[in-house]
Each structure stands twice: as C-alpha cells, then as structure tokens.
Motif scaffolding. Structure first.
Motif, PDB file in Angstrom:
ATOM      1  N   LEU A 239       0.830  -1.213   0.000  1.00  0.00           N
ATOM      2  CA  LEU A 239       0.000   0.000   0.000  1.00  0.00           C
ATOM      3  C   LEU A 239       0.860   1.256   0.000  1.00  0.00           C
ATOM      4  O   LEU A 239       0.508   2.255  -0.633  1.00  0.00           O
ATOM      5  CB  LEU A 239      -0.934  -0.016   1.210  1.00  0.00           C
ATOM      6  N   LEU A 240       1.979   1.223   0.695  1.00  0.00           N
ATOM      7  CA  LEU A 240       2.892   2.374   0.671  1.00  0.00           C
ATOM      8  C   LEU A 240       3.475   2.582  -0.723  1.00  0.00           C
ATOM      9  O   LEU A 240       3.710   3.709  -1.154  1.00  0.00           O
ATOM     10  CB  LEU A 240       4.022   2.167   1.684  1.00  0.00           C
ATOM     11  N   GLU A 241       3.722   1.474  -1.425  1.00  0.00           N
ATOM     12  CA  GLU A 241       4.325   1.539  -2.752  1.00  0.00           C
ATOM     13  C   GLU A 241       3.335   1.959  -3.833  1.00  0.00           C
ATOM     14  O   GLU A 241       3.712   2.598  -4.818  1.00  0.00           O
ATOM     15  CB  GLU A 241       4.913   0.177  -3.124  1.00  0.00           C
ATOM     16  N   THR A 242       2.069   1.596  -3.662  1.00  0.00           N
ATOM     17  CA  THR A 242       1.120   1.732  -4.775  1.00  0.00           C
ATOM     18  C   THR A 242      -0.008   2.724  -4.519  1.00  0.00           C
ATOM     19  O   THR A 242      -0.822   2.950  -5.415  1.00  0.00           O
ATOM     20  CB  THR A 242       0.504   0.370  -5.105  1.00  0.00           C
ATOM     21  N   THR A 243      -0.093   3.306  -3.313  1.00  0.00           N
ATOM     22  CA  THR A 243      -1.162   4.261  -3.019  1.00  0.00           C
ATOM     23  C   THR A 243      -0.587   5.489  -2.317  1.00  0.00           C
ATOM     24  O   THR A 243       0.596   5.526  -1.961  1.00  0.00           O
ATOM     25  CB  THR A 243      -2.247   3.641  -2.100  1.00  0.00           C
ATOM     26  N   THR A 244      -1.438   6.490  -2.119  1.00  0.00           N
ATOM     27  CA  THR A 244      -1.050   7.683  -1.355  1.00  0.00           C
ATOM     28  C   THR A 244      -1.736   7.700   0.010  1.00  0.00           C
ATOM     29  O   THR A 244      -1.785   8.733   0.680  1.00  0.00           O
ATOM     30  CB  THR A 244      -1.435   8.958  -2.136  1.00  0.00           C
ATOM     31  N   LYS A 245      -2.248   6.574   0.444  1.00  0.00           N
ATOM     32  CA  LYS A 245      -2.929   6.491   1.733  1.00  0.00           C
ATOM     33  C   LYS A 245      -1.968   6.807   2.872  1.00  0.00           C
ATOM     34  O   LYS A 245      -0.783   6.482   2.807  1.00  0.00           O
ATOM     35  CB  LYS A 245      -3.516   5.093   1.925  1.00  0.00           C
ATOM     36  N   THR A 246      -2.482   7.423   3.926  1.00  0.00           N
ATOM     37  CA  THR A 246      -1.654   7.779   5.078  1.00  0.00           C
ATOM     38  C   THR A 246      -1.284   6.527   5.868  1.00  0.00           C
ATOM     39  O   THR A 246      -1.933   5.482   5.767  1.00  0.00           O
ATOM     40  CB  THR A 246      -2.397   8.737   6.007  1.00  0.00           C
ATOM     41  N   ALA A 247      -0.225   6.650   6.685  1.00  0.00           N
ATOM     42  CA  ALA A 247       0.207   5.527   7.505  1.00  0.00           C
ATOM     43  C   ALA A 247      -0.899   5.100   8.473  1.00  0.00           C
ATOM     44  O   ALA A 247      -1.101   3.906   8.711  1.00  0.00           O
ATOM     45  CB  ALA A 247       1.475   5.899   8.275  1.00  0.00           C
ATOM     46  N   SER A 248      -1.624   6.070   9.014  1.00  0.00           N
ATOM     47  CA  SER A 248      -2.712   5.737   9.949  1.00  0.00           C
ATOM     48  C   SER A 248      -3.811   4.939   9.253  1.00  0.00           C
ATOM     49  O   SER A 248      -4.351   3.968   9.808  1.00  0.00           O
ATOM     50  CB  SER A 248      -3.296   7.009  10.550  1.00  0.00           C
ATOM     51  N   PHE A 249      -4.146   5.339   8.031  1.00  0.00           N
ATOM     52  CA  PHE A 249      -5.177   4.621   7.275  1.00  0.00           C
ATOM     53  C   PHE A 249      -4.702   3.211   6.946  1.00  0.00           C
ATOM     54  O   PHE A 249      -5.448   2.242   7.087  1.00  0.00           O
ATOM     55  CB  PHE A 249      -5.502   5.391   6.003  1.00  0.00           C
ATOM     56  N   ILE A 250      -3.458   3.104   6.507  1.00  0.00           N
ATOM     57  CA  ILE A 250      -2.901   1.787   6.162  1.00  0.00           C
ATOM     58  C   ILE A 250      -2.860   0.892   7.393  1.00  0.00           C
ATOM     59  O   ILE A 250      -3.161  -0.309   7.317  1.00  0.00           O
ATOM     60  CB  ILE A 250      -1.496   1.944   5.549  1.00  0.00           C
ATOM     61  N   ALA A 251      -2.489   1.461   8.531  1.00  0.00           N
ATOM     62  CA  ALA A 251      -2.424   0.684   9.776  1.00  0.00           C
ATOM     63  C   ALA A 251      -3.756  -0.005  10.057  1.00  0.00           C
ATOM     64  O   ALA A 251      -3.807  -1.213  10.349  1.00  0.00           O
ATOM     65  CB  ALA A 251      -2.044   1.593  10.937  1.00  0.00           C
ATOM     66  N   GLN A 252      -4.839   0.757   9.961  1.00  0.00           N
ATOM     67  CA  GLN A 252      -6.157   0.180  10.214  1.00  0.00           C
ATOM     68  C   GLN A 252      -6.536  -0.832   9.143  1.00  0.00           C
ATOM     69  O   GLN A 252      -7.143  -1.871   9.430  1.00  0.00           O
ATOM     70  CB  GLN A 252      -7.196   1.294  10.280  1.00  0.00           C
TER      71      GLN A 252
END
Length: 281
Positions: A239-252
């Motif tokens: 998700l870090l590599e392929t999206t612009t989602k925040t770390a908090s969003f990715i964590a959940q």
C-alpha cells in the motif's frame, strides 16, 4: 528489512521479475507467500535461512522456495536476481502428460527438502533470459505456454540434483506441512486484517489453542503472531508503494491497532519509518 509484496496467484498464476537490482550495501527480507518461487542470483553474496538451515548465497545460486515457506535472505553489496513465481496447482495440471517430471515436481512442491540453495546454476540464467525475451514477443494469450515450457526445462535441469535436494528419509510420505498447519495458514490469509483471536481460530478449526500454537511453530519455525505481523507488514509495504494512503489509514486497513503502534512495529522490523520507506521508493 524490506518485506516484498506477493503475487496473487489467483489472478496471475505465472510471474517473472527479471534482473531485479538493488544497489544497497545491505538487503534483507523475511516472508512467505502462497506460490512457489525460483530465484536466480546474478550478483551478491549472503545467506538464506530456510527449513531451519542457514545456506550460503553467491552469484550463480538458484534458490527454491515452497508455498507458505518462511525464508530469510540477507545480502551484502549489490544484489541482482531474477524471480519466477507460480501457482504449483497450475503447473501440476500442465504436467499431466509428463509423469516422471510431474513426480519430481511434486517432490519439490510438497516434500521436506534437504537443500534449497544450489550453487553454479548458470544454465537457469539462460532459461530466464530466454523466457523474458519470449514474453516480450508473444501475445498475452500465449505467455502462459512460454512459462510452462520454461518451468519444464528448469525441472529437467534440476533432476540430476534430486539426491542433493531431497534425500527421501524414512518419512518420505510425510508432507512438508501438516494438514493442520496448512489450514492455519489459509485461515490467517483470510483473517490477518482483523484483530487476531486464537480462540476464534481454535473454534473455526475445531482444535485446542495449545495444539494450534505448538503445531504452527513446529511446522514453520515461527509463532502465529510473528507470521501475522509479517503478513500485515507485507501488505502495508504494498500500500505504501502503490497508493497515497496515510500511515494511519494503512495501519487500520492491514490490521494494526493504531497508527503509532504500526509505525513502531514497522521501524522495529524494517529499520525505517513508513514515511522514510515511501520516500525511498
């Protein structure tokens, strides 16, 4: 330690990542995936820890990894490799007309191997190079055929090494993982994004919590919690590599309690924060 993203064998049963290069002075990965993997090393020296063995890696080494098999690779200096990942069920079906090769493949796929790092396998590099060229010059509907032909050639090339790769001990009929461990891995794949509850796994699989914990570590060399964290971090890297989602969003999204806990675990395992990881891409 960077955890690579996995290939979805349901959508892409055959995948070649040819001549992948990392110029860092230190490189490490610790993961498992649902597909089989042949990895050929062009440049780099290091070690691989797999099946409770620590094996040396040098240029010309071919690594063989089975589905859901945890392996840790540690390299120094530039690391250049080609990776061929594939769904073993797809290849097994394609080998129905090749009885001898199919039996040999099923050993590589399902049995407990005694050696999974073979030195001086430069011939495999030529097979990967030929496959890469063919894939660029054939239509998409012909590519699977090229993958299968390449894998058939690799299997034939590896046959003379059978006694080195598989010694066929007294437990020759015993699968690499127990049926229970395979059920657990499949359960984790379905539920790793949720809060882990060993009691729920116990109820779903109709086995005691103690037996599940003991069986998983005995079979994989890892605890259930370690395996789940590894799987969550691997998804987070994707998700870090392929999206612009925040770390908090990715964590959940991948199953961590909150963003701060995710960042602490991420840095403890990979050595950098999610933000730095994304900046280095």
């Amino acid at each position: 330690m960077k955890l690579s993203t996995s290939v979805d064998v349901r959508k892409e049963p055959f995948h070649l990542n040819h001549y992948k290069c990392c110029r860092k002075q230190a490189w490490e990965i610790y993961h498992a995936h649902p597909c089989m993997e042949f990895l050929f090393v062009f440049e780099g020296h290091g070690t691989v820890e797999v099946n409770k063995q620590l094996l040396s890696i040098e240029p010309g080494t071919l690594l063989v990894f089975q589905p859901f098999q945890l392996h840790r690779i540690q390299m120094k200096g530039p690391f250049i490799r080609s990776i061929l990942m594939f769904d073993p069920y797809k290849l097994d079906g394609a080998l129905l007309a090749f009885n001898g090769i199919r039996k040999w493949f099923n050993i590589l796929w399902k049995k407990e191997l005694t050696c999974q790092a073979l030195p001086q396998q430069q011939h495999v590099a030529n097979l990967f190079e030929n496959l890469n060229t063919k894939l660029k010059n054939v239509p998409a509907n012909k590519q699977q055929e090229e993958f299968i032909l390449c894998l058939l050639s690799i299997l034939r090339h590896l046959e003379p090494y059978e006694k080195e790769i598989y010694k066929g001990k007294e437990d020759a009929g015993k699968p690499r993982f127990s049926h229970t461990a395979m059920q657990m891995i499949e359960w984790i794949e379905l539920h790793y994004k949720e809060k882990f509850d060993l009691s729920r796994m116990s109820e779903d699989l109709h086995l005691s919590t103690y037996y599940l914990s003991h069986m998983f570590r005995q079979s994989t060399g890892s605890s259930i919690t370690e395996f789940i964290i590894s799987r969550r971090l691997k998804e987070a890297c994707l998700l870090l590599e392929t999206t612009t989602k925040t770390a908090s969003f990715i964590a959940q999204e991948v199953g961590f309690l909150n963003g701060s806990y995710f960042c602490r675990v991420f840095k403890a395992v990979l050595g950098i924060t999610p933000r730095v990881y994304r900046m280095q891409l």
